[in-house]
Design a protein around this motif. Structure first.
Motif, PDB file in Angstrom:
ATOM      1  N   CYS A  12       1.182  -1.098  -0.164  1.00 34.23           N
ATOM      2  CA  CYS A  12       0.082   0.099   0.100  1.00 34.23           C
ATOM      3  C   CYS A  12       1.153   1.226   0.028  1.00 34.23           C
ATOM      4  N   TYR A  13       0.730   2.160  -0.942  1.00 34.48           N
ATOM      5  CA  TYR A  13       1.789   3.298  -1.220  1.00 34.48           C
ATOM      6  C   TYR A  13       1.394   4.401  -0.137  1.00 34.48           C
ATOM      7  N   ASP A  14       0.293   4.163   0.462  1.00 36.17           N
ATOM      8  CA  ASP A  14       0.102   5.433   1.575  1.00 36.17           C
ATOM      9  C   ASP A  14      -0.449   4.343   2.798  1.00 36.17           C
ATOM     10  N   TYR A  22      -4.646  -1.074  -1.630  1.00 39.55           N
ATOM     11  CA  TYR A  22      -3.446  -1.719  -1.816  1.00 39.55           C
ATOM     12  C   TYR A  22      -3.283  -1.743  -3.256  1.00 39.55           C
ATOM     13  N   ALA A  23      -2.077  -1.498  -3.547  1.00 39.57           N
ATOM     14  CA  ALA A  23      -1.531  -1.297  -5.249  1.00 39.57           C
ATOM     15  C   ALA A  23      -1.525  -2.947  -5.435  1.00 39.57           C
ATOM     16  N   LEU A  24      -1.103  -3.564  -4.642  1.00 39.29           N
ATOM     17  CA  LEU A  24      -0.646  -5.105  -4.531  1.00 39.29           C
ATOM     18  C   LEU A  24      -1.441  -5.815  -3.196  1.00 39.29           C
ATOM     19  N   GLY A  41      -0.625  -8.266 -17.612  1.00 38.29           N
ATOM     20  CA  GLY A  41      -1.720  -7.667 -16.651  1.00 38.29           C
ATOM     21  C   GLY A  41      -1.827  -6.429 -17.392  1.00 38.29           C
ATOM     22  N   PRO A  42      -3.271  -5.738 -17.253  1.00 33.93           N
ATOM     23  CA  PRO A  42      -3.472  -4.429 -17.752  1.00 33.93           C
ATOM     24  C   PRO A  42      -2.903  -3.333 -16.950  1.00 33.93           C
ATOM     25  N   SER A  43      -2.583  -2.105 -17.601  1.00 35.60           N
ATOM     26  CA  SER A  43      -1.828  -1.270 -17.152  1.00 35.60           C
ATOM     27  C   SER A  43      -2.286  -0.908 -15.721  1.00 35.60           C
ATOM     28  N   GLY A  44      -1.943  -0.494 -14.692  1.00 36.26           N
ATOM     29  CA  GLY A  44      -2.157  -0.212 -13.292  1.00 36.26           C
ATOM     30  C   GLY A  44      -2.658  -1.372 -12.356  1.00 36.26           C
ATOM     31  N   CYS A  45      -2.291  -2.651 -12.947  1.00 30.98           N
ATOM     32  CA  CYS A  45      -2.746  -3.656 -12.091  1.00 30.98           C
ATOM     33  C   CYS A  45      -1.726  -4.091 -10.969  1.00 30.98           C
ATOM     34  N   GLY A  46      -0.495  -3.582 -10.963  1.00 34.88           N
ATOM     35  CA  GLY A  46       0.610  -3.787  -9.917  1.00 34.88           C
ATOM     36  C   GLY A  46       1.672  -4.563 -10.301  1.00 34.88           C
ATOM     37  N   LYS A  47       2.181  -4.418 -11.799  1.00 40.19           N
ATOM     38  CA  LYS A  47       3.159  -5.212 -12.127  1.00 40.19           C
ATOM     39  C   LYS A  47       4.461  -4.624 -11.725  1.00 40.19           C
ATOM     40  N   THR A  48       4.568  -3.296 -11.865  1.00 42.66           N
ATOM     41  CA  THR A  48       5.729  -2.566 -11.722  1.00 42.66           C
ATOM     42  C   THR A  48       6.114  -2.725 -10.243  1.00 42.66           C
ATOM     43  N   THR A  49       4.832  -2.524  -9.435  1.00 40.19           N
ATOM     44  CA  THR A  49       5.171  -2.546  -8.060  1.00 40.19           C
ATOM     45  C   THR A  49       5.657  -3.786  -7.547  1.00 40.19           C
ATOM     46  N   MET A  50       5.024  -4.870  -8.156  1.00 39.91           N
ATOM     47  CA  MET A  50       5.676  -6.168  -7.632  1.00 39.91           C
ATOM     48  C   MET A  50       7.112  -6.341  -8.164  1.00 39.91           C
TER      49      MET A  50
HETATM   50  P1  ADP Z   1       1.316  -1.541 -13.730  1.00 41.80           P
HETATM   51  O1  ADP Z   1       3.052  -1.500 -13.669  1.00 41.80           O
HETATM   52  O2  ADP Z   1       0.759  -2.930 -13.867  1.00 41.80           O
HETATM   53  O3  ADP Z   1       0.888  -0.424 -14.673  1.00 41.80           O
HETATM   54  P2  ADP Z   1       1.818  -0.114 -11.218  1.00 41.80           P
HETATM   55  O4  ADP Z   1       2.501  -1.060 -10.314  1.00 41.80           O
HETATM   56  O5  ADP Z   1       2.557   1.003 -11.471  1.00 41.80           O
HETATM   57  O6  ADP Z   1       0.820  -1.071 -12.161  1.00 41.80           O
HETATM   58  O7  ADP Z   1       0.653   0.532 -10.221  1.00 41.80           O
HETATM   59  C1  ADP Z   1      -0.359  -0.251  -9.564  1.00 41.80           C
HETATM   60  C2  ADP Z   1      -1.206   0.829  -8.765  1.00 41.80           C
HETATM   61  O8  ADP Z   1      -0.524   1.807  -7.819  1.00 41.80           O
HETATM   62  C3  ADP Z   1      -1.902   1.952  -9.640  1.00 41.80           C
HETATM   63  O9  ADP Z   1      -3.185   2.037  -9.065  1.00 41.80           O
HETATM   64  C4  ADP Z   1      -0.833   3.060  -9.488  1.00 41.80           C
HETATM   65  O10 ADP Z   1      -1.749   4.316  -9.760  1.00 41.80           O
HETATM   66  C5  ADP Z   1      -0.512   2.989  -8.131  1.00 41.80           C
HETATM   67  N1  ADP Z   1       0.660   3.642  -7.901  1.00 41.80           N
HETATM   68  C6  ADP Z   1       1.733   3.161  -8.517  1.00 41.80           C
HETATM   69  N2  ADP Z   1       3.117   4.053  -8.134  1.00 41.80           N
HETATM   70  C7  ADP Z   1       2.480   4.770  -7.287  1.00 41.80           C
HETATM   71  C8  ADP Z   1       3.294   5.641  -6.192  1.00 41.80           C
HETATM   72  N3  ADP Z   1       4.728   5.942  -6.250  1.00 41.80           N
HETATM   73  N4  ADP Z   1       2.546   6.351  -5.016  1.00 41.80           N
HETATM   74  C9  ADP Z   1       0.983   5.948  -5.162  1.00 41.80           C
HETATM   75  N5  ADP Z   1       0.446   5.057  -6.202  1.00 41.80           N
HETATM   76  C10 ADP Z   1       1.320   4.570  -6.864  1.00 41.80           C
END
Ligand code: ADP
Ligand code: MG
Length: 358
Positions: A12-14, A22-24, A41-50
């Motif tokens: 959770c970013y915040d 939870y982003a993830l 997965g589609p954009s915004g699903c949490g891939k980069t976060t993982m």
């Molecule tokens: P993906 O790579 O699948 O497109 P992300 O992992 O970038 O997805 O993002 C997952 C969710 O977390 C999205 O809703 C995005 O808006 C949110 N998010 C990503 N980075 C941040 C951040 N630094 N602060 C707050 N929210 C974020």
């Protein structure tokens, strides 16, 4: 090289927010040493976060990360021995291509002979040999991304190579070749490769195992074949395959029969009483047959459109309000307006509340 393990990892970013988003969402998963994985997965699903949790750019708000049984949750990126390639080139413009590729090795004090050998090997692989002495800033955007990729591949001693949509800026033809090369690299060095993409074709042609994500959840992990034949949720059915799976709301008629409007179909799933409401039937367009004779699971339909994709034809037909897409061999003879379709029970997937009934 390493086995990577997430135990109840979520983010959770915040965390100070009143309603934590939870982003993830917390989950557990093991990536085997030497495996070739795609995160799809589609954009915004949490891939980069993982991915950033793996590399240590993000410390997860929940759970623990292990490399080969060692808890590295609080270990910084530099000490994780990970190579990460981002969507856009991260390189030093004022250095030559050679020096850019050599950089990760020089940082680790490899000797210059070894560096030279390795840089030439990677340059050869990525068709960069003729540019080795050029300044990086003189190159095109896709050449720069190749250098980025090369920097991720020069070290054989990394725990894993993580790639976050690395081929976005590269043209489709070269993309195809690079994916093949990445597979070769994985076979040769047994590197654990994790490749993030929102493109199912990229994932299906690259990976042994695909992790499908949606809205912060891992929805299915499987081989391309498993995702195609038995999507675990209707989302995976829609998301994987081209065209998307045919999916229809339906009602249970008996333990192994459903109705879609006035149409009755046998299925191979034994429906328990507890799962007889909120049903959907899914059938891949590849599994529907064009037949001449009526039988138990045949459907009469009107043809609306036939599209020729070269290697196959796609028929769009309707029965009452039911839209059916059928893929047939390109040489198939297709009737003018009416068509009889067979829906094989063994290929029907039944979903209860969007989840596959097994
Ligand atoms: P993906 O790579 O699948 O497109 P992300 O992992 O970038 O997805 O993002 C997952 C969710 O977390 C999205 O809703 C995005 O808006 C949110 N998010 C990503 N980075 C941040 C951040 N630094 N602060 C707050 N929210 C974020
Ligand atoms: Mg991303």
């Amino acid at each position: 090289m390493a086995k990577i393990e997430f135990k109840n990892v979520g983010h959770c970013y915040d965390v100070s927010a009143e309603n934590k988003v939870y982003a993830l969402n917390p989950f557990s998963l093991t990536w085997e040493d030497g495996g070739r994985y795609a995160l799809l997965g589609p954009s915004g699903c949490g891939k980069t976060t993982m991915l950033n949790i793996m590399s240590g750019l993000i410390t997860p708000s929940d759970g623990n990360v292990y490399f080969d049984e060692n808890d590295i949750t609080n270990v910084i990126t530099e000490e994780r021995n990970i190579a990460q390639v981002f969507q856009f080139p991260v390189i030093y413009n004022t250095m030559t291509v050679f020096d850019n590729l050599a950089f990760p090795l020089r940082c680790r004090k490899f000797d210059e002979d070894k560096i030279k050998t390795k840089v030439h090997e990677v340059a050869e692989l990525l068709n960069l040999t003729e540019f080795l002495n050029k300044l990086t800033k003189k190159l095109t955007a896709d050449q720069k991304q190749l250098i980025s990729l090369g920097r991720g591949l020069v070290r054989e001693d990394v725990a894993a190579v993580l790639m976050d949509e690395p081929l976005t800026v590269i043209d489709p033809d070269l993309k195809f070749k690079l994916r093949r090369k990445l597979k070769e690299i994985n076979a040769k060095y047994k590197t654990t490769l994790i490749y993030v993409t929102h493109d199912q074709n990229e994932a299906m042609t690259f990976a042994d195992n695909i992790i499908v994500m949606n809205e912060g959840n891992v929805v299915q992990i499987g081989t391309p074949k498993e995702l195609f034949e038995k999507p675990k949720t209707t989302f995976v059915g829609y998301f994987i395959g081209s065209p998307a799976m045919n999916i229809y709301p339906c009602d249970a008629v008996s333990d192994d029969e459903v109705s879609i409007g006035g149409l009755k179909l046998k299925v191979n799933t034994k429906l328990p009483d507890s799962q007889k409401s909120n049903l959907k039937l899914g059938i891949r367009s590849e599994y529907i047959n064009v037949v001449n004779k009526k039988s138990e699971n045949t459907v009469e339909a009107n043809i609306n459109l036939v599209e020729d994709f070269g290697n196959y034809k796609l028929i769009s037909a309707t029965n009452d309000n039911i839209q059916i897409k059928v893929k047939v061999k390109r040489e198939s003879v297709i009737p003018e307006d009416k068509i009889l379709l067979e829906i094989p029970p063994e290929h029907c997937c039944i979903y209860n509340n969007e989840e596959l009934v097994e």
